[in-house]
Design a protein around this motif. Structure first.
Motif: not given
Length: 310
Positions: A1-8, A54-59
């Motif tokens: 699973m790949r996650a994106l965290v904004t405001g990291a 967002l490319k390839g992001v699941d969550v």
């Protein structure tokens, strides 16, 4: 699973990066300012092309926001509403499966004491602050988008810990100035949330039933004067704590904000949001998070405070 965290690069964002990394998630991180974080891609969620991040992001874990007592209406709309709308659309277009939004319990505040507030409690017709108003609009967008992409939110109360740039830094700044006003005598009850507890709640919410929002705290409420006493003892700072009636404090804050805007200057020392937050009790019922997500607070205030001085 790949996650994106904004405001990291923020307090909650960094805690999420740490927790997700510990559990073996494949991460991508983003914020406006470059940082040494996993697969970091600098972006402005209001103006940048979001397809690459967002490319390839699941969550998607959406922590980026203008979380402040000070700012123009246009700034709050852009950072909290426009950015969320664009990210939701980009995540859906990219085929993301889950979207978790960091909302705020500030939207419960109505200028009165509110204790053990549950998620289905009536919300005020008018939010006390612009921040609460526009986060409320953003939360509604997220929950309404639930469908093929599961969308949830949490309402974490008063996040603190390492990388905190809001709660405790403001308190310590007041201590260094030599005075921490006790609005309404400092009796207002406040529950807080350590950044690691908030991050774990975000991760649990990604697997929760869709279209839902959960309150999150560290499970214990403090009177403001007790929080100040604990923090002051730990910091070693000396300061006065004069008592100020709530109505007087709100009047002073209104005047201070008016003068600051007239001068085009920085945030005043006392704001209406600070008065509303510290002068009226607001505690949350976290029964739903315990029941639905298996959430359990792990970090007490005294323990969590230690890392702020590490």
């Amino acid at each position: 699973m790949r996650a994106l965290v904004t405001g990291a690069t923020g307090c909650l964002g960094r805690a999420l990066v740490e927790e997700l990394s510990l559990h073996g998630w494949n991460l991508r991180t983003t914020a406006r300012t470059p940082a040494d974080l996993p697969d970091f891609m600098a972006a402005d969620l209001v103006t940048s092309d979001l397809r690459p991040i967002l490319k390839g992001v699941d969550v998607v874990f959406h922590c980026a926001a203008l979380s402040s007592a000070w700012g123009s209406e246009a700034e709050f709309i852009a950072a909290n509403v426009t950015a969320t709308r664009r990210l939701l659309q980009a995540a859906e277009d990219a085929g993301a499966m889950r979207f978790v939004f960091a909302s705020t319990p500030s939207l419960y505040a109505d200028g009165t004491d509110r204790l053990d507030v549950a998620e289905n409690a009536p919300l005020p017709a008018r939010c006390v602050t612009p921040y609460a108003h526009y986060k409320r609009l953003a939360e509604r967008m997220v929950l309404a988008a639930d469908g093929g992409m599961r969308c949830n939110a949490i309402r974490p109360r008063a996040i603190y810990g390492r990388y905190d740039r809001s709660l405790l830094p403001r308190l310590f700044q007041a201590m260094r100035r030599g005075m921490v006003p006790m609005i309404g005598g400092g009796h207002a009850l406040i529950d807080v949330t350590h950044r690691r507890d908030a991050a774990r709640a975000m991760i649990l919410a990604a697997s929760g039933p869709g279209g839902r929002v959960w309150n999150v705290t560290s499970g214990r409420a403090f009177a403001f004067r007790d929080l100040v006493e604990i923090a002051g003892r730990r910091s070693g700072l000396r300061f006065r704590s004069p008592r100020i009636p709530y109505s007087l404090a709100m009047s002073l804050a209104t005047t201070a904000e008016t003068m600051a805007r007239w001068r085009g200057g920085a945030e005043p020392a006392l704001t209406r949001q600070a008065v509303a937050s510290l002068g009226r009790s607001l505690t949350l019922d976290i029964t739903a998070a315990r029941r639905d997500l298996g959430y359990k607070p792990l970090v007490g205030f005294e323990e969590g405070l230690q890392e702020c001085f590490a």
